[in-house]
Write a protein that holds these residues in place. Structure first.
Motif, PDB file in Angstrom:
ATOM      1  N   HIS A   1       0.947  -1.124   0.016  1.00 59.92           N
ATOM      2  CA  HIS A   1      -0.010  -0.156   0.072  1.00 59.92           C
ATOM      3  C   HIS A   1       0.813   1.390  -0.004  1.00 59.92           C
ATOM      4  CE1 HIS A   1      -3.561   2.682   0.755  1.00 59.92           C
ATOM      5  NE2 HIS A   1      -2.866   3.228   1.796  1.00 59.92           N
TER       6      HIS A   1
ATOM      7  N   LYS B   1       4.082   1.820  -1.184  1.00 61.99           N
ATOM      8  CA  LYS B   1       4.553   1.735  -2.653  1.00 61.99           C
ATOM      9  C   LYS B   1       3.788   1.840  -3.728  1.00 61.99           C
ATOM     10  CE  LYS B   1       8.708   0.316  -3.136  1.00 61.99           C
ATOM     11  NZ  LYS B   1       9.830  -0.531  -3.197  1.00 61.99           N
ATOM     12  N   HIS B   2       2.276   1.676  -3.405  1.00 65.39           N
ATOM     13  CA  HIS B   2       1.343   1.699  -4.488  1.00 65.39           C
ATOM     14  C   HIS B   2       1.562   0.485  -5.313  1.00 65.39           C
ATOM     15  CE1 HIS B   2      -0.055   5.254  -3.071  1.00 65.39           C
ATOM     16  NE2 HIS B   2       1.283   5.933  -3.031  1.00 65.39           N
TER      17      HIS B   2
ATOM     18  N   ASN C   1       7.577   1.818  -7.647  1.00 65.55           N
ATOM     19  CA  ASN C   1       5.920   2.371  -7.159  1.00 65.55           C
ATOM     20  C   ASN C   1       5.262   2.363  -8.285  1.00 65.55           C
ATOM     21  OD1 ASN C   1       7.169   3.195  -4.760  1.00 65.55           O
ATOM     22  ND2 ASN C   1       7.021   5.373  -5.062  1.00 65.55           N
ATOM     23  N   ASN C   2       3.827   1.752  -8.103  1.00 63.87           N
ATOM     24  CA  ASN C   2       2.807   1.283  -9.020  1.00 63.87           C
ATOM     25  C   ASN C   2       3.241   0.364  -9.917  1.00 63.87           C
ATOM     26  OD1 ASN C   2       1.291   3.873  -8.539  1.00 63.87           O
ATOM     27  ND2 ASN C   2       3.193   5.032  -9.300  1.00 63.87           N
TER      28      ASN C   2
END
Length: 877
Positions: free
Chosen positions: A448, A450-451, A489-490
């Motif tokens: 969550h 680090k997406h 990230n993502n």
């Protein structure tokens, strides 16, 4: 193929040739290979009936160190030494082109394929379809599965006769299926002639060449059997000679135009082989007669020689026997002495090795005591409700790094225990899907943060698996931790479970779409202490080595596949059931696995500090001086922001590439950089910034754990202004920062050519204006000695128009561009005159076209001529 192999083997009588025919049965071929492996063969040549069912047994042979040559068809894994056969894709493509040519680009085609899992069938189908894509008026009307067999193909054609009446041509993936198609059409009296094409073009009765000659099939693509090439490759491997891994054989189309020539060649080869075989038999008979006669003669000669020798030996033996016995006794005594010495040395080596092992283990354990005494008080202090936020953040940093040290010590101890075989497996039947779900759940907060999309998929019906929960927890935590380290990230991380084809192993895959691993590093990824230079994240290099040891302790395997910049996939292969475990490795009772903690020490060390208060620094009022900190460790960056933001405007970056961009845009007063970082190193960063006129004058401090003399020299040779090693004193670092910034300002005040009288120092320049003035100053200073320097040159280098340059300089410096250049030259000349240079030298070095012009402007500016200025300096000295 078999005939070619035997023909080639006639030149190698020393090779024993074993042969088995599976007759299209996967299970039979699997059992035949198993039987060969039990006979401990030296090399395996196999034409897999189908790829997937035969891949495990071929892989087993390859992994046992038995060279494998795959002919005709390939396996799924690619674990073999060499492949011999035609390019099946090219055969299909050539057949498609030939079909299009004969149908004149228009018509309907039927395909009769081989076994669905056969690589040859798959590749030929792909080739013919891609070739026909270039001819949109040719459509594949029907596709039948003939399983490579004439009878199956005959039955399939009869069942689909109505559909086949509409096609113009049939392409069968071998000649036998093409013959079956022809026979079915003849028996059912097809309404229109249908062209039939096959693959193989083998000579002999009932084969492709004969069928083409008789007009039963129209053409066939030659598929060389490769028997001779396979034997030549096998001989090269057995004799440890160079060989080619992929041996692709040439092909061509055989039809009525060249079938007779091919038949003649085949017949000629058969005739020559028969002559060779006949001559070989005659030669063998002659050699047998010769050997018998030679043996009789040798026996006679040897008997005479032995009689003479034995007589001499008997006489000599009687004379020297007592001397030999005495010499042997001395040798035996010497040997016994050396043997005892070796035993003593071996004992000493064991004692030294045991001492080293005990020291290593003891000191690793000793680290845990002070770490415990550090972490326990920190835990207590963190519970204090009145603790100030700043102090709490410092304590959290101590706790995170203390846990990281504790984890490294634990990994060292586990590796040592595995090396000494003291770490025992305590396996029990565990609900492994729930076990995996709990571990993945503990990574949800980090995902969550680090997406990152973290998902679990189970594709297996197996509920329980035998493993040691404590050890397997370390494996999964380590692999997931690595996935989070290298996934941006993502990004996306997947955990999948499935069974292999035979259902005797469970596969656990951890897949990410991170930066991946270069192919040069993949083979070393499980080596202890190994870290690829481009993949270092500050770890110890022990994690994956420990993972591999634990998985092998479970009688399993771990493999990795990765592609740079696309991601990595780690696969655990664990046996199902408990037959592979010894009684000592099993626990007596099946215990329920306890709920795993929300976060483990391993996970805690991964997380970046939460609530770092980034917004606080972004909204602080601007400072007079700016710093740029470049370090791949986010906690180091946070530490510098926390410590230095009170006095400086601090910018941070986690890699050299972004740091260089920040240096160009922010133009800081000082840069602090780590040396070892992903991508470009700190040394590379220094070299790039010092070569660029925009950043050449910025002081740079290299801050690193590399503290050897060579590494220090490399940093300073790259023109770094200071080299400080970790751990460092904060007070010392702050003093170095202050001194470098102060000395640089002093130099600017003494030697700078900046306009002093015309610049309004009370006016606070914006960051963009400051960067513009720095660029302008650097360009003029660099080209100061060039008398041809003009406004157009400056516009071209700074990247703006003439009008914009004039307006900008007028607004900021209250003068024209030419006045600014002249002022810079005169200020520089004043400094050079103090260095005992002649007036002519100073004039030319500062870009004036003549000394007279220089003297005139100098007097206008400073009120006295250059010669008078030099006299004044002389009198003062």
């Amino acid at each position: 193929m078999l005939k070619e192999m035997k023909r080639e083997l006639s030149f190698h009588p020393e090779i024993d040739f074993l042969y088995a025919d599976a007759r299209g049965d996967n299970n039979r071929q699997f059992a035949q290979v198993q039987a060969f492996l039990k006979k401990k063969i030296d090399l395996l040549i196999i034409s897999p009936n189908e790829a997937d069912p035969l891949t495990p047994i071929v892989d087993q042979a390859f992994q046992q160190g038995i060279p494998v040559i795959v002919t005709d068809r390939k396996t799924s894994s690619g674990l073999y030494n060499a492949y011999v056969g035609s390019d099946n894709y090219n055969i299909g493509y050539l057949a498609g082109q030939y079909l299009a040519h004969h149908l004149q680009g228009k018509g309907k085609v039927a395909l009769i394929t081989g076994l669905p899992g056969s690589s040859a069938s798959i590749e030929r189908e792909k080739g013919v379809k891609e070739a026909l894509q270039h001819h949109p008026n040719i459509a594949i009307q029907v596709q039948l599965n003939g399983q490579w067999l004439i009878q199956v193909a005959t039955d399939e054609v009869q069942q689909h006769l109505r559909q086949l009446q509409e096609v113009d041509a049939i392409f069968a993936f071998n000649d036998q299926m093409a013959i079956g198609a022809y026979q079915a059409l003849q028996q059912n009296h097809a309404k229109k002639p249908i062209k039939i094409f096959g693959v193989d073009a083998l000579p002999g009765a009932g084969n492709g060449l004969e069928q083409i000659a008789q007009g039963h099939i129209n053409a066939s693509v030659l598929y060389p059997t490769g028997g001779a090439e396979a034997i030549r490759t096998a001989v090269a491997i057995l004799h440890k000679q160079p060989y080619q891994r992929d041996n692709l054989l040439n092909t061509l189309v055989i039809d009525s135009a060249n079938v007779q020539l091919m038949k003649m060649q085949a017949d000629k080869i058969d005739s020559q082989q028969q002559d060779i075989d006949k001559q070989q038999r005659l030669l063998n008979e002659q050699q047998k007669i010769y050997r018998n006669q030679q043996s009789a003669l040798n026996i006679l000669v040897i008997s005479l020689v032995l009689a003479i020798i034995f007589a001499g030996i008997a006489i000599y033996s009687l004379k020297s026997n007592w001397e030999k016995n005495k010499h042997l006794e001395e040798q035996n005594a010497e040997i016994r002495k050396q043997q005892q010495q070796l035993i003593d040395m071996s004992e000493q080596v064991k004692e030294v090795s045991a001492a080293k092992t005990n020291f290593f283990t003891n000191i690793s354990h000793e680290f845990k005591t002070p770490l415990t005494l550090i972490l326990a008080p920190v835990e207590d202090l963190l519970k204090e409700p009145s603790l100030p936020p700043a102090h709490k953040e410092h304590l959290l940093r101590i706790k995170r790094n203390g846990l990281r040290l504790m984890n490294l010590v634990s990994e060292l101890i586990d590796i040592q225990r595995l090396a000494q075989e003291k770490l025992k497996l305590r396996a029990a039947a565990q609900p492994f899907q729930r076990f995996i779900n709990q571990i993945v759940q503990s990574f949800k907060p980090l995902a969550h943060q680090k997406h990152i999309l973290l998902s679990v998929e189970h594709h297996t019906t197996i509920s329980n698996l035998w493993f040691d929960a404590d050890l397997m927890e370390k494996v999964l935590y380590n692999l997931l931790s690595n996935a989070f380290k290298f996934t941006p990230n993502n990004g996306r991380i997947q955990v999948k479970t499935e069974q292999n084809t035979f259902g005797d192993h469970v596969l656990i895959r951890i897949i990410d779409n991170g930066k991946g691993i270069h192919k040069n590093h993949v083979e070393h990824i499980f080596d202890p202490f190994y870290q690829g230079a481009a993949y270092s994240t500050g770890g110890s290099g022990l994690g994956l080595a420990l993972v591999k040891e634990i998985v092998e302790l479970h009688h399993g395997q771990i493999t990795v596949s990765s592609k740079e910049n696309e991601g990595s996939s780690f696969t655990l292969r664990l046996p199902v059931g408990d037959a592979h475990l010894t009684d000592a490795e099993k626990e007596m009772a099946i215990e329920e696995i306890a709920d795993l903690p929300k976060a483990s020490p391993d996970l805690t060390t991964l997380q970046t500090p939460h609530d770092l208060g980034m917004e606080e620094w972004e909204h602080l009022p601007p400072k007079t001086n700016t710093l740029l900190v470049i370090d791949d460790n986010e906690e180091i960056n946070y530490f510098f922001r926390d410590k230095l933001s009170e006095y400086y405007q601090v910018y941070t970056s986690t890699n050299a590439e972004d740091g260089i961009k920040l240096a160009y845009t922010k133009v800081p007063d000082l840069i602090i950089s780590d040396v070892v970082m992903p991508g470009k190193s700190g040394i590379d960063l220094v070299k790039l910034l010092k070569k660029d006129t925009r950043t050449a004058t910025i002081p740079i401090i290299l801050l690193t754990a590399l503290d050897s003399e060579d590494q220090r020299a490399a940093g300073l040779q790259a023109m770094a202004d200071a080299y400080i090693t970790k751990p460092f004193s904060t007070t010392h670092l702050e003093a170095v920062i202050q001194n470098l910034i102060a000395s640089r300002k002093e130099l600017k005040q003494r030697y700078s050519s900046e306009l002093s009288a015309t610049v309004d120092h009370t006016n606070a320049f914006s960051e963009l204006d400051r960067r513009f003035l720095n660029d302008l100053s650097a360009i003029v200073e660099t080209h100061l000695a060039n008398p041809q320097l003009n406004v157009d040159d400056i516009c071209r280098q700074i990247g703006i128009s003439r009008v914009q340059l004039y307006r900008k300089v007028k607004a900021l410096l209250h003068c024209s561009v030419n006045d600014y250049i002249i002022h810079r030259r005169l200020k520089k000349s004043k400094y050079l005159l103090q260095q005992d240079m002649t007036i002519n030298e100073v004039a030319y070095q500062t870009g004036f076209s003549s000394p007279t012009y220089f003297a005139t402007l100098f007097k206008q500016k400073f009120g006295l001529s250059p010669s008078s200025f030099k006299k004044q300096l002389h009198h003062k000295s």
